[in-house]
Design an enzyme around this catalytic site. Structure first.
Site, PDB file in Angstrom:
ATOM      1  N   LYS A  96       0.874  -1.185   0.000  1.00 50.81           N
ATOM      2  CA  LYS A  96       0.000   0.000   0.000  1.00 50.81           C
ATOM      3  C   LYS A  96       0.907   1.231   0.000  1.00 50.81           C
ATOM      4  O   LYS A  96       1.218   1.796   1.051  1.00 50.81           O
ATOM      5  CB  LYS A  96      -0.908  -0.050   1.234  1.00 50.81           C
ATOM      6  CG  LYS A  96      -2.185   0.741   1.097  1.00 50.81           C
ATOM      7  CD  LYS A  96      -3.186   0.306   2.144  1.00 50.81           C
ATOM      8  CE  LYS A  96      -4.340   1.289   2.287  1.00 50.81           C
ATOM      9  NZ  LYS A  96      -5.127   1.500   1.096  1.00 50.81           N
TER      10      LYS A  96
HETATM   11  N1  PMP Z   1      -7.455  -2.325  -3.163  1.00 50.80           N
HETATM   12  C1  PMP Z   1      -6.715  -1.245  -2.910  1.00 50.80           C
HETATM   13  C2  PMP Z   1      -5.912  -0.649  -4.017  1.00 50.80           C
HETATM   14  C3  PMP Z   1      -6.731  -0.671  -1.645  1.00 50.80           C
HETATM   15  O1  PMP Z   1      -6.009   0.411  -1.407  1.00 50.80           O
HETATM   16  C4  PMP Z   1      -7.523  -1.251  -0.625  1.00 50.80           C
HETATM   17  C5  PMP Z   1      -7.544  -0.641   0.748  1.00 50.80           C
HETATM   18  N2  PMP Z   1      -8.250   0.588   0.733  1.00 50.80           N
HETATM   19  C6  PMP Z   1      -8.278  -2.382  -0.916  1.00 50.80           C
HETATM   20  C7  PMP Z   1      -8.201  -2.910  -2.199  1.00 50.80           C
HETATM   21  C8  PMP Z   1      -9.088  -3.058   0.142  1.00 50.80           C
HETATM   22  O2  PMP Z   1      -8.235  -3.514   1.157  1.00 50.80           O
HETATM   23  P1  PMP Z   1      -8.725  -3.674   2.642  1.00 50.80           P
HETATM   24  O3  PMP Z   1      -9.870  -4.619   2.585  1.00 50.80           O
HETATM   25  O4  PMP Z   1      -7.554  -4.249   3.359  1.00 50.80           O
HETATM   26  O5  PMP Z   1      -9.114  -2.345   3.140  1.00 50.80           O
END
Ligand code: PMP
Length: 296
Positions: free
Chosen positions: A154
């Site tokens: 991320k």
């Molecule tokens: N895809 C991306 C590109 C993200 O940044 C995120 C988090 N906002 C997600 C999917 C979903 O991840 P999570 O369920 O861990 O929030």
């Protein structure tokens, strides 16, 4: 949207300071090149008090994201979790979105940095994509090629891709963008993972070309617990068009149904879909209305 006011405190490098008085270096490599890593967590007001959902998993991912780009990570995750709870209390927040960010200091070179800083902020945030069923489109913007980027990290710079895709979809009258991977398969939304339902089975793209969402993992666990068939499978645009229903998952957006992809409207009433059952289960889980240890 106002994220802070004169009294709001943030956690910055070991101290709680006023957001309005905190300083950031304008020569910072993170600002210029997007060389920083972050997380998004949610705290819920439960009958057990304020509880951050899957805090360990989120901070572990923050650490992995930093390691992926060689950004020094010198903090103990247990301390950062403690500080996140203290931050919520200091700001009198019971339910909130929490944003840790690890960033580097001044460095105009395109080399990794020796120093890193951390800040954690929190604010009240309604479900990111609202509560209504979504109209989405297949974006002309593709997800980054896994060979050119650590797509499972991320990392801030990567979100230009999400900003471009979302803005384009909204401009065209949709609510959110669905991005294809570099091979033309459906990968995910701009910051959520995608699931489709077809003939009472749930499908989601495998993690090799998508961001490994913590909510995605929770959805898979919920499906297994509830006895729904769930499969990881490369999905085509046609799979998306001919599905019975579909939904997105993410910490900020939670679980949200899709009613339309491009010109195609889903036939199934959302309330009768497996996605709706998963959405209800997810809500119970984050609010600790049932024993969530069972499925973690
Ligand atoms: N895809 C991306 C590109 C993200 O940044 C995120 C988090 N906002 C997600 C999917 C979903 O991840 P999570 O369920 O861990 O929030």
């Amino acid at each position: 949207m106002q994220y802070y006011n004169q009294d709001t405190l943030i956690y910055l490098n070991g101290e709680f300071v006023k957001a309005s008085e905190a300083k950031v270096d304008l020569f910072g490599q993170s600002l210029h090149y997007g060389y920083s890593a972050f997380e998004g967590l949610r705290a819920y007001s439960t009958h057990n008090g304020t509880r951050i959902f899957k805090a360990e998993e989120h901070f572990a991912r923050l650490q992995r994201s930093c390691e992926a780009i060689s950004l020094p990570y010198t903090w103990k995750n247990s301390t950062l979790i403690e500080k996140s709870y203290e931050l919520l209390e200091a700001n009198n927040l019971r339910a909130a979105y929490i944003r840790p960010l690890v960033f580097s200091g001044s460095n105009m070179h395109l080399t990794t940095s020796e120093d890193a800083h951390i800040m954690i902020a929190a604010w009240e945030w309604a479900p990111y994509l609202g509560q209504n069923l979504l109209r989405v489109n297949i974006s002309s913007v593709e997800r980054p090629n896994p060979k050119s980027f650590h797509i499972n990290a991320k990392v801030s710079g990567q979100y230009i891709n999400s900003i471009l895709a979302t803005s384009d979809s909204i401009k065209k009258g949709f609510d959110e963008a669905i991005l294809l991977d570099h091979e033309g398969f459906v990968s995910q939304a701009s910051s959520e993972n995608i699931f489709i339902e077809k003939d009472l089975k749930i499908y989601t793209p495998p993690v090799d070309h998508v961001f490994p969402g913590i909510t995605r993992q929770t959805v898979i666990a919920i499906c297994r617990q509830l006895g729904f068939d769930i499969m990881e499978k490369k999905l085509t645009i046609q799979d998306l068009y001919t599905a019975d229903s579909a939904f997105l998952s993410g910490t900020a957006a939670e679980i949200i149904g899709i009613k339309q992809v491009d010109h195609v409207r889903y036939p199934e009433e959302w309330e009768h879909t497996i996605g709706a059952s998963i959405q209800r289960k997810y809500k119970n889980l984050v609010l600790e209305q049932e024993n969530y240890e069972v499925i973690i």
